[in-house]
Scaffold this motif. Structure first.
Motif, PDB file in Angstrom:
ATOM      1  N   ILE A 152       0.860  -1.184   0.000  1.00 44.67           N
ATOM      2  CA  ILE A 152       0.000   0.000   0.000  1.00 44.67           C
ATOM      3  C   ILE A 152       0.896   1.233   0.000  1.00 44.67           C
ATOM      4  CG2 ILE A 152      -1.761   1.312   1.253  1.00 44.67           C
ATOM      5  CD1 ILE A 152      -2.841  -1.310   2.340  1.00 44.67           C
ATOM      6  N   LEU A 153       0.913   1.943  -1.123  1.00 47.37           N
ATOM      7  CA  LEU A 153       1.769   3.119  -1.245  1.00 47.37           C
ATOM      8  C   LEU A 153       1.238   4.262  -0.389  1.00 47.37           C
ATOM      9  CD1 LEU A 153       2.410   3.032  -5.096  1.00 47.37           C
ATOM     10  CD2 LEU A 153       3.783   2.031  -3.275  1.00 47.37           C
ATOM     11  N   ASN A 154      -0.078   4.408  -0.362  1.00 43.79           N
ATOM     12  CA  ASN A 154      -0.702   5.365   0.538  1.00 43.79           C
ATOM     13  C   ASN A 154      -2.149   4.962   0.783  1.00 43.79           C
ATOM     14  OD1 ASN A 154      -2.419   6.686  -1.529  1.00 43.79           O
ATOM     15  ND2 ASN A 154      -0.455   7.436  -2.321  1.00 43.79           N
ATOM     16  N   ASP A 155      -2.697   5.466   1.871  1.00 45.88           N
ATOM     17  CA  ASP A 155      -4.077   5.171   2.263  1.00 45.88           C
ATOM     18  C   ASP A 155      -4.669   6.461   2.813  1.00 45.88           C
ATOM     19  OD1 ASP A 155      -6.456   4.354   3.377  1.00 45.88           O
ATOM     20  OD2 ASP A 155      -5.641   2.580   4.360  1.00 45.88           O
ATOM     21  N   LYS A 156      -5.524   7.084   1.982  1.00 48.00           N
ATOM     22  CA  LYS A 156      -6.146   8.346   2.385  1.00 48.00           C
ATOM     23  C   LYS A 156      -7.654   8.151   2.490  1.00 48.00           C
ATOM     24  CE  LYS A 156      -2.594  11.260   0.216  1.00 48.00           C
ATOM     25  NZ  LYS A 156      -2.334  12.340  -0.785  1.00 48.00           N
ATOM     26  N   ASN A 157      -8.141   8.249   3.700  1.00 50.79           N
ATOM     27  CA  ASN A 157      -9.578   8.130   3.951  1.00 50.79           C
ATOM     28  C   ASN A 157     -10.151   6.827   3.392  1.00 50.79           C
ATOM     29  OD1 ASN A 157      -9.642  10.747   5.147  1.00 50.79           O
ATOM     30  ND2 ASN A 157      -9.679  11.655   3.093  1.00 50.79           N
ATOM     31  N   GLY A 158      -9.377   5.746   3.530  1.00 51.97           N
ATOM     32  CA  GLY A 158      -9.855   4.449   3.085  1.00 51.97           C
ATOM     33  C   GLY A 158      -9.692   4.179   1.613  1.00 51.97           C
ATOM     34  N   ILE A 159      -9.095   5.114   0.867  1.00 56.87           N
ATOM     35  CA  ILE A 159      -8.796   4.897  -0.558  1.00 56.87           C
ATOM     36  C   ILE A 159      -7.330   4.520  -0.666  1.00 56.87           C
ATOM     37  CG2 ILE A 159      -8.750   5.906  -2.863  1.00 56.87           C
ATOM     38  CD1 ILE A 159     -10.987   7.777  -2.001  1.00 56.87           C
ATOM     39  N   LYS A 160      -7.080   3.270  -1.034  1.00 56.18           N
ATOM     40  CA  LYS A 160      -5.732   2.711  -0.992  1.00 56.18           C
ATOM     41  C   LYS A 160      -5.116   2.607  -2.381  1.00 56.18           C
ATOM     42  CE  LYS A 160      -8.155  -0.127   1.160  1.00 56.18           C
ATOM     43  NZ  LYS A 160      -8.833  -1.269   1.818  1.00 56.18           N
ATOM     44  N   ASN A 161      -3.871   3.021  -2.479  1.00 57.97           N
ATOM     45  CA  ASN A 161      -3.092   2.909  -3.710  1.00 57.97           C
ATOM     46  C   ASN A 161      -2.127   1.741  -3.515  1.00 57.97           C
ATOM     47  OD1 ASN A 161      -1.401   3.224  -5.918  1.00 57.97           O
ATOM     48  ND2 ASN A 161      -1.297   5.447  -5.751  1.00 57.97           N
ATOM     49  N   VAL A 162      -2.356   0.658  -4.243  1.00 58.32           N
ATOM     50  CA  VAL A 162      -1.627  -0.593  -4.012  1.00 58.32           C
ATOM     51  C   VAL A 162      -0.764  -0.930  -5.224  1.00 58.32           C
ATOM     52  CG1 VAL A 162      -1.839  -3.028  -3.392  1.00 58.32           C
ATOM     53  CG2 VAL A 162      -3.573  -1.395  -2.609  1.00 58.32           C
ATOM     54  N   TYR A 163       0.498  -1.266  -4.979  1.00 57.25           N
ATOM     55  CA  TYR A 163       1.418  -1.640  -6.059  1.00 57.25           C
ATOM     56  C   TYR A 163       1.886  -3.071  -5.828  1.00 57.25           C
ATOM     57  CZ  TYR A 163       5.347  -1.629  -9.315  1.00 57.25           C
ATOM     58  OH  TYR A 163       6.196  -1.932 -10.351  1.00 57.25           O
ATOM     59  N   ALA A 164       1.799  -3.898  -6.888  1.00 53.92           N
ATOM     60  CA  ALA A 164       2.179  -5.312  -6.758  1.00 53.92           C
ATOM     61  C   ALA A 164       3.100  -5.727  -7.895  1.00 53.92           C
ATOM     62  CB  ALA A 164       0.927  -6.194  -6.752  1.00 53.92           C
ATOM     63  N   MET A 165       3.976  -6.701  -7.599  1.00 62.66           N
ATOM     64  CA  MET A 165       4.886  -7.231  -8.612  1.00 62.66           C
ATOM     65  C   MET A 165       5.190  -8.689  -8.305  1.00 62.66           C
ATOM     66  SD  MET A 165       8.196  -5.247 -10.154  1.00 62.66           S
ATOM     67  CE  MET A 165       8.512  -5.359 -11.913  1.00 62.66           C
ATOM     68  N   TYR A 166       5.334  -9.495  -9.342  1.00 60.82           N
ATOM     69  CA  TYR A 166       5.626 -10.910  -9.179  1.00 60.82           C
ATOM     70  C   TYR A 166       7.065 -11.108  -8.711  1.00 60.82           C
ATOM     71  CZ  TYR A 166       3.065 -15.225 -10.118  1.00 60.82           C
ATOM     72  OH  TYR A 166       2.325 -16.360  -9.984  1.00 60.82           O
ATOM     73  N   HIS A 167       7.290 -12.195  -7.999  1.00 58.51           N
ATOM     74  CA  HIS A 167       8.623 -12.484  -7.462  1.00 58.51           C
ATOM     75  C   HIS A 167       9.607 -12.714  -8.615  1.00 58.51           C
ATOM     76  CE1 HIS A 167      11.837 -14.511  -5.231  1.00 58.51           C
ATOM     77  NE2 HIS A 167      11.317 -13.936  -4.154  1.00 58.51           N
ATOM     78  N   PRO A 168      10.834 -12.169  -8.499  1.00 56.82           N
ATOM     79  CA  PRO A 168      11.790 -12.267  -9.619  1.00 56.82           C
ATOM     80  C   PRO A 168      12.351 -13.664  -9.864  1.00 56.82           C
ATOM     81  CG  PRO A 168      12.811 -11.229  -7.707  1.00 56.82           C
ATOM     82  CD  PRO A 168      11.350 -11.344  -7.399  1.00 56.82           C
ATOM     83  N   SER A 169      12.036 -14.644  -9.017  1.00 56.68           N
ATOM     84  CA  SER A 169      12.564 -15.991  -9.233  1.00 56.68           C
ATOM     85  C   SER A 169      11.860 -16.713 -10.387  1.00 56.68           C
ATOM     86  CB  SER A 169      12.439 -16.830  -7.951  1.00 56.68           C
ATOM     87  OG  SER A 169      11.080 -16.991  -7.577  1.00 56.68           O
ATOM     88  N   PHE A 170      10.752 -16.168 -10.867  1.00 55.97           N
ATOM     89  CA  PHE A 170      10.000 -16.812 -11.936  1.00 55.97           C
ATOM     90  C   PHE A 170      10.476 -16.287 -13.289  1.00 55.97           C
ATOM     91  CE2 PHE A 170       7.470 -17.185  -8.147  1.00 55.97           C
ATOM     92  CZ  PHE A 170       6.924 -18.459  -8.229  1.00 55.97           C
TER      93      PHE A 170
END
Length: 307
Positions: free
Chosen positions: A133-151
């Protein structure tokens, strides 16, 4: 099935440039689109901006910490924004994690006021990605995801021809799919795969990501973006670097819509989309948007503004 979307009365609104990156964006009109898909040949990234002003010693120098990042992604906006696609990221080569970016890897970023799947990697229990969660303002969440580099089967290289799509498997969710149409024949990529004994390149499907409004009848916009993102420079003036992202080729790009219960593809062209090159059009070499396919060829070269 391809069918031109007609009789759409919607305003094409010019977007405002966002600081801190060099990017070419094609943005759709607002409509009840069901998704976006397109075939792309990945570009060659010549990164030339590194930590401590170090100079590269090879074509793609992943022994140095890069401050310019090549990214190619799609996005959807219903209630909130989502960006999903590929970013040039670190890799595990010779059993070591590279210092800088070496290969294109899948990522997804979503903004939600609903469910989030934030958490760390847990490979032993089948969780192959991290989500922060990059930031969470008033319950609005900015989420960043990435797959593990072993694949390494999900390492994509310059010259790979891929089909990317962003669709809703169920209301309020999105999924990214990457299909391998053709593995690169560029000498650089052929030798890279051989040298580091990478696994056979495979298709990728992301976990479902929360995206309120998608998969419903809500009006939406979709986009495709080719960018140089700049580390720790978001929202600031874009830095004019020597980095060049050469020859990203969108063979086609289609928006999906429903008519009489049938899903059709309509080209994402100037009739239903607006394109922009930020922050300065002179930093790009862009072909005309193909009216029949939505295809386009894009090179990003910030130093072009000085010519």
């Amino acid at each position: 099935m391809i069918k031109i979307l007609k009789d759409v009365n919607a305003n094409k609104v010019k977007q405002v440039c966002f600081g801190g990156a060099w990017y070419h964006k094609v943005m759709s009109i607002e409509y009840d689109f069901k998704g976006i898909m397109g075939d792309i040949t990945l570009p060659m990234p010549y990164i030339n901006r590194f930590k401590d002003d170090k100079e590269p010693t090879k074509l793609i120098d992943f022994d140095l910490k890069n401050l310019d990042v090549s990214s190619i992604y799609m996005g959807g906006h219903a209630k909130h924004e989502s960006d999903v696609g590929l970013a040039l990221g670190r890799a595990i080569l010779n059993e070591k994690v590279t210092e800088g970016s070496a290969v294109y890897r899948p990522f997804w970023r979503y903004i939600t006021d609903g469910f989030d799947d934030a958490g760390s990697y847990d490979l032993a229990n089948g969780r192959n990605y991290s989500a922060t969660i990059l930031n969470d303002k008033n319950g609005i969440k900015n989420v960043y995801a990435m797959y593990h580099p072993s694949f390494s089967e999900y390492y994509y290289l310059p010259g790979d021809r891929l089909r990317m799509s962003l669709t809703s498997p169920k209301p309020d969710y999105l999924v990214l799919k990457i299909e391998v149409l053709e593995v690169s024949k560029l000498p650089y990529s052929v030798e890279f795969r051989k040298k580091y004994n990478l696994k056979e390149t495979k298709d990728f499907t992301s976990p479902m990501m929360s995206s309120p409004g998608h998969g419903t009848n809500m009006l939406k916009t979709y986009k495709r973006v080719n960018a140089i993102d700049q580390v720790s420079n978001e929202g600031k003036e874009a830095i004019v670097s020597n980095t060049v992202i050469e020859n990203a080729i969108w063979e086609n790009c289609y928006l999906l819509y429903e008519e009489n219960g049938i899903i059709y593809q309509t080209p994402m062209n100037e009739e239903i989309a607006v394109e922009m090159s930020c922050p300065n059009v002179k930093g790009f070499i862009v072909s005309e948007l193909n009216i029949e396919t939505g295809g386009q060829k894009i090179t990003i070269r910030p130093k072009g503004i000085l010519e």
